[in-house]
Design an enzyme around this catalytic site. Structure first.
Site, PDB file in Angstrom:
ATOM      1  N   LYS A 212       0.856  -1.179   0.000  1.00  0.00           N
ATOM      2  CA  LYS A 212       0.000   0.000   0.000  1.00  0.00           C
ATOM      3  C   LYS A 212       0.894   1.231   0.000  1.00  0.00           C
ATOM      4  O   LYS A 212       1.608   1.523   0.950  1.00  0.00           O
ATOM      5  CB  LYS A 212      -0.936   0.048   1.213  1.00  0.00           C
ATOM      6  CG  LYS A 212      -2.016   1.111   0.973  1.00  0.00           C
ATOM      7  CD  LYS A 212      -2.686   1.632   2.213  1.00  0.00           C
ATOM      8  CE  LYS A 212      -1.932   2.652   2.969  1.00  0.00           C
ATOM      9  NZ  LYS A 212      -1.729   3.948   2.263  1.00  0.00           N
ATOM     10  N   GLU A 308       8.887   0.239  11.353  1.00  0.00           N
ATOM     11  CA  GLU A 308       9.992   1.214  11.288  1.00  0.00           C
ATOM     12  C   GLU A 308       9.345   2.568  11.514  1.00  0.00           C
ATOM     13  O   GLU A 308       8.645   3.073  10.638  1.00  0.00           O
ATOM     14  CB  GLU A 308      10.690   1.084   9.927  1.00  0.00           C
ATOM     15  CG  GLU A 308      12.081   1.644   9.926  1.00  0.00           C
ATOM     16  CD  GLU A 308      12.107   3.087   9.490  1.00  0.00           C
ATOM     17  OE1 GLU A 308      12.018   3.955  10.398  1.00  0.00           O
ATOM     18  OE2 GLU A 308      12.188   3.354   8.287  1.00  0.00           O
ATOM     19  N   CYS A 342      12.934   9.880   9.219  1.00  0.00           N
ATOM     20  CA  CYS A 342      12.670   9.284  10.534  1.00  0.00           C
ATOM     21  C   CYS A 342      13.921   9.333  11.394  1.00  0.00           C
ATOM     22  O   CYS A 342      13.840   9.405  12.609  1.00  0.00           O
ATOM     23  CB  CYS A 342      12.191   7.844  10.363  1.00  0.00           C
ATOM     24  SG  CYS A 342      13.187   6.908   9.217  1.00  0.00           S
ATOM     25  N   GLU A 439       8.892  14.483  17.404  1.00  0.00           N
ATOM     26  CA  GLU A 439       9.403  14.445  16.038  1.00  0.00           C
ATOM     27  C   GLU A 439       8.794  15.622  15.267  1.00  0.00           C
ATOM     28  O   GLU A 439       7.570  15.739  15.189  1.00  0.00           O
ATOM     29  CB  GLU A 439       8.973  13.119  15.409  1.00  0.00           C
ATOM     30  CG  GLU A 439       9.572  12.874  14.058  1.00  0.00           C
ATOM     31  CD  GLU A 439       9.316  11.448  13.570  1.00  0.00           C
ATOM     32  OE1 GLU A 439       8.155  11.007  13.602  1.00  0.00           O
ATOM     33  OE2 GLU A 439      10.286  10.799  13.138  1.00  0.00           O
TER      34      GLU A 439
HETATM   35  P1  NAI Z   1       1.169   7.875   8.988  1.00  0.00           P
HETATM   36  O1  NAI Z   1       1.909   6.978   9.916  1.00  0.00           O
HETATM   37  O2  NAI Z   1      -0.238   8.191   9.281  1.00  0.00           O
HETATM   38  O3  NAI Z   1       1.228   7.290   7.486  1.00  0.00           O
HETATM   39  C1  NAI Z   1       2.170   6.364   7.035  1.00  0.00           C
HETATM   40  C2  NAI Z   1       1.477   5.266   6.248  1.00  0.00           C
HETATM   41  O4  NAI Z   1       0.581   4.586   7.108  1.00  0.00           O
HETATM   42  C3  NAI Z   1       0.624   5.769   5.083  1.00  0.00           C
HETATM   43  O5  NAI Z   1       0.709   4.858   4.015  1.00  0.00           O
HETATM   44  C4  NAI Z   1      -0.776   5.765   5.651  1.00  0.00           C
HETATM   45  O6  NAI Z   1      -1.773   5.639   4.672  1.00  0.00           O
HETATM   46  C5  NAI Z   1      -0.726   4.547   6.537  1.00  0.00           C
HETATM   47  N1  NAI Z   1      -1.703   4.531   7.628  1.00  0.00           N
HETATM   48  C6  NAI Z   1      -2.185   5.570   8.334  1.00  0.00           C
HETATM   49  N2  NAI Z   1      -3.067   5.143   9.248  1.00  0.00           N
HETATM   50  C7  NAI Z   1      -3.167   3.799   9.121  1.00  0.00           C
HETATM   51  C8  NAI Z   1      -3.907   2.790   9.788  1.00  0.00           C
HETATM   52  N3  NAI Z   1      -4.748   3.065  10.775  1.00  0.00           N
HETATM   53  N4  NAI Z   1      -3.740   1.508   9.402  1.00  0.00           N
HETATM   54  C9  NAI Z   1      -2.874   1.194   8.415  1.00  0.00           C
HETATM   55  N5  NAI Z   1      -2.151   2.100   7.743  1.00  0.00           N
HETATM   56  C10 NAI Z   1      -2.281   3.402   8.098  1.00  0.00           C
HETATM   57  O7  NAI Z   1       2.027   9.214   8.861  1.00  0.00           O
HETATM   58  P2  NAI Z   1       1.504  10.675   8.413  1.00  0.00           P
HETATM   59  O8  NAI Z   1       0.158  10.918   9.006  1.00  0.00           O
HETATM   60  O9  NAI Z   1       1.672  10.798   6.971  1.00  0.00           O
HETATM   61  O10 NAI Z   1       2.580  11.593   9.159  1.00  0.00           O
HETATM   62  C11 NAI Z   1       2.446  11.885  10.548  1.00  0.00           C
HETATM   63  C12 NAI Z   1       3.803  11.897  11.216  1.00  0.00           C
HETATM   64  O11 NAI Z   1       4.370  10.593  11.153  1.00  0.00           O
HETATM   65  C13 NAI Z   1       4.839  12.791  10.547  1.00  0.00           C
HETATM   66  O12 NAI Z   1       4.729  14.108  10.985  1.00  0.00           O
HETATM   67  C14 NAI Z   1       6.106  12.162  11.013  1.00  0.00           C
HETATM   68  O13 NAI Z   1       6.421  12.613  12.310  1.00  0.00           O
HETATM   69  C15 NAI Z   1       5.777  10.678  11.081  1.00  0.00           C
HETATM   70  N6  NAI Z   1       6.234   9.932   9.884  1.00  0.00           N
HETATM   71  C16 NAI Z   1       7.299   9.085  10.022  1.00  0.00           C
HETATM   72  C17 NAI Z   1       7.790   8.426   8.914  1.00  0.00           C
HETATM   73  C18 NAI Z   1       8.967   7.524   9.002  1.00  0.00           C
HETATM   74  O14 NAI Z   1       9.732   7.416   8.041  1.00  0.00           O
HETATM   75  N7  NAI Z   1       9.145   6.781  10.082  1.00  0.00           N
HETATM   76  C19 NAI Z   1       7.237   8.628   7.584  1.00  0.00           C
HETATM   77  C20 NAI Z   1       6.073   9.486   7.544  1.00  0.00           C
HETATM   78  C21 NAI Z   1       5.619  10.116   8.668  1.00  0.00           C
END
Ligand code: NAI
Ligand code: MG
Length: 540
Positions: A212, A308, A342, A439
């Site tokens: 996804k 991760e 991250c 973060e």
């Molecule tokens: P998110 O964690 O919500 O999104 C990341 C992925 O998870 C996307 O593909 C999203 O569609 C999916 N997702 C979201 N909710 C889900 C659920 N309930 N079940 C399954 N999949 C789900 O991150 P978002 O909202 O884009 O960013 C929020 C914060 O997360 C950022 O400000 C940052 O601090 C952190 N982040 C960390 C990342 C990393 O590389 N570890 C990457 C992106 C965001």
């Protein structure tokens, strides 16, 4: 001059490029500022299909805020279709299960070659959709994808089991078998890189997958789906020729369902993949908040899970460092990829003996950081991914001001079009400030002062996170003692963001579970089976 040289050295040291970088002139010729978007549908069973019900959603260009295109919006029913395809591809006796291990390697080599062939196009598409500077997409992201896939391509025929010296009249051995159907959920900060980090180990181990893509950045992933289809033919055809007649080959439907790629939101599309009973493992990269939800859901089915997640990585600059290097690398550690990493070095602890000079030089470097059109060759920093992320960053900057940290440069939105934030630096940050604990995921540097090794190690470890850490020092003993003491999955000494595929990456504490890249990742995509046979007589 020195800083120019260092900048180049930083990127080379950091991501260890394996493909040539381009001079400005030749790079400009390659830039297609408006790459055609060729694939907008879901890739299920080796076909591009509309979402059931036909719904689509808009993809926004973060540089302008305009709509680039619309893509198919996968729902729970589409996930169900994709899981069925992956399950079928994994059935006993399928082409995929019967393929020689080396065939899986050949497929990955071929995919890497195709990505290399389309490097300029993929880099432009990545920049259009994500906003990262084209020179980074072209020189860092896409080459890294190629080296990751080539790294994994070497593994399938080298994952040996063991013959075990059991007591009694028995013969016993282990086999490393694929976990089965894997659900992989990735974020928007490195759409291509994280896609390849997920494809590599699942194909190498022989799993089938549903990936996804992030809802903001599906364009390069959907194009890669086309390359997967293209890559699928030659290796299988060669292998099948050994055993089948050509008419049988024509009838075979090659590699259907081995990799399925969909775009859709998190709470519905992503969540239905996590909950699906036919998915044996979830590999997730994203926020700690969502990682925890996924961990709980997976636990209900004892589903294998790798996470991760976020970080607040300490970067410790000792007085005996090479200061030019430390200033440039610390800048890179935080600001690379618009700060959307991250593992960003987002708590910069500086020895009080060099604190004032470090801060002054870092402010100068931050002021020089060129923000603007990501397709311009001189641009170092493009937009943040979304209005939402920009607002979150500006809110955290505001909290830094309110808490009394010293804002020395930046602090505002850059311009009024797109989602740009000024390169920002706070000095005199205290450990309890929100900007030192949460973060930020944006171009905001926090500098904190320290006095002794014991003190800084304790403060560096005082975090819920434990993804990465770094140390700048010329003292070998200090480098080893402190890196051993830091509670983080990656520690970089006199360098940052070294992402060689050979090195494992993952977090301690709330930064995650398991490791990505490297041979360590293969363990989390395979099950160990132990076969024990009774024999009439065992001799030593
Ligand atoms: P998110 O964690 O919500 O999104 C990341 C992925 O998870 C996307 O593909 C999203 O569609 C999916 N997702 C979201 N909710 C889900 C659920 N309930 N079940 C399954 N999949 C789900 O991150 P978002 O909202 O884009 O960013 C929020 C914060 O997360 C950022 O400000 C940052 O601090 C952190 N982040 C960390 C990342 C990393 O590389 N570890 C990457 C992106 C965001
Ligand atoms: Mg979210």
């Amino acid at each position: 001059m020195l800083s120019k040289l260092l900048s180049k050295q930083v990127v080379n040291q950091g991501l260890r490029l394996t493909t040539r970088t381009l001079s400005t002139a030749s790079q400009q010729k390659l830039v297609d500022r408006k790459p055609d978007v060729k694939y907008q549908k879901l890739f299920i069973n080796n076909e591009f299909v509309d979402a059931l019900g036909g719904s689509t959603y808009e993809i926004i260009n973060p540089t302008t805020g305009d709509v680039i295109t619309e893509v198919a919006d996968a729902s729970e029913k589409d996930i169900d279709r994709a899981v069925k395809a992956a399950k079928d591809a994994f059935r006993l006796g399928s082409e995929w299960r019967r393929m020689d291990p080396a065939g899986r390697g050949a497929l990955l080599y071929r995919l890497a070659d195709l990505i290399e062939r389309d490097r300029a196009y993929l880099a432009a598409l990545e920049t259009l959709n994500n906003g990262k500077p084209f020179k980074d997409s072209y020189n860092i992201d896409i080459p890294h994808c190629i080296s990751v896939l080539r790294y994994y391509a070497g593994w399938p025929d080298k994952m040996n089991g063991k013959v075990l010296p059991l007591g009694g009249d028995f013969f016993s051995y282990t086999r490393r078998e694929p976990i089965g159907v894997v659900g992989q959920i990735i974020p928007w900060n490195f759409p291509m890189i994280l896609l390849c980090w997920k494809i590599g180990p699942s194909v190498a181990t022989g799993c089938t997958s549903i990936i996804k893509l992030d809802e903001h950045t599906p364009l390069t992933g959907l194009y890669t789906a086309k390359l997967i289809e293209e890559a699928g033919f030659p290796p299988v055809r060669i292998l099948l020729l050994k055993r089948k007649t050509s008419s049988q080959i024509e009838k075979s439907i090659f590699l259907q369902g081995v990799i399925n790629i969909v775009a859709g939101d998190g709470p519905h599309c992503g969540a239905s993949l996590v909950k699906h009973p036919d998915v044996h493992k979830i590999a997730f990269t994203g926020s700690t908040q969502v990682g925890k939800i996924i961990g709980v859901e997976c636990a209900k089915q004892v589903k294998r899970t790798t996470l991760e997640l976020g970080g607040k990585s300490p970067n410790i600059v000792f007085a005996d460092c090479d200061l030019d290097l430390a200033v440039e690398m610390s800048h890179f550690a935080l600001f690379f990829n618009q700060g959307q990493c991250c593992c960003a070095g987002s708590r910069t602890y500086v020895d009080e003996k060099i604190y004032d000079e470090f801060v002054q030089r870092s402010v100068e470097r931050t002021k020089r950081r060129k923000v603007g059109d990501p397709f311009d060759d001189s641009t170092e920093q493009g937009p943040q991914i979304s209005h939402e992320q920009m607002d979150k960053i500006l809110d955290l900057i505001e909290s830094g001001r309110r808490n009394g940290a010293k804002l020395l440069t930046g602090g505002e939105r850059h311009g009024d079009k797109g989602f740009f934030v000024q390169p920002t630096l706070f000095a005199d940050v205290q450990d309890n400030h929100r900007i030192a604990r949460e973060e930020i995921f944006g171009p905001v540097m926090q500098v904190l002062k320290f006095k002794s090794i014991e003190e800084v190690v304790e403060r560096a470890n005082d975090s819920d996170y434990g993804l990465a850490a770094s140390i700048f020092t010329k003292d070998l003993d200090k480098a080893i003692v402190v890196s051993n003491a830091l509670r983080a999955g990656s520690v970089w000494v006199n360098t940052y963001d070294n992402f060689d595929p050979v090195a494992p990456f993952g977090g301690f504490k709330q930064s995650g579970l398991g490791r990505e890249k490297s041979e360590y990742s293969l363990d989390s995509y395979s099950e160990t089976k132990c076969v024990t046979m009774k024999i009439s007589e065992r001799n030593s």
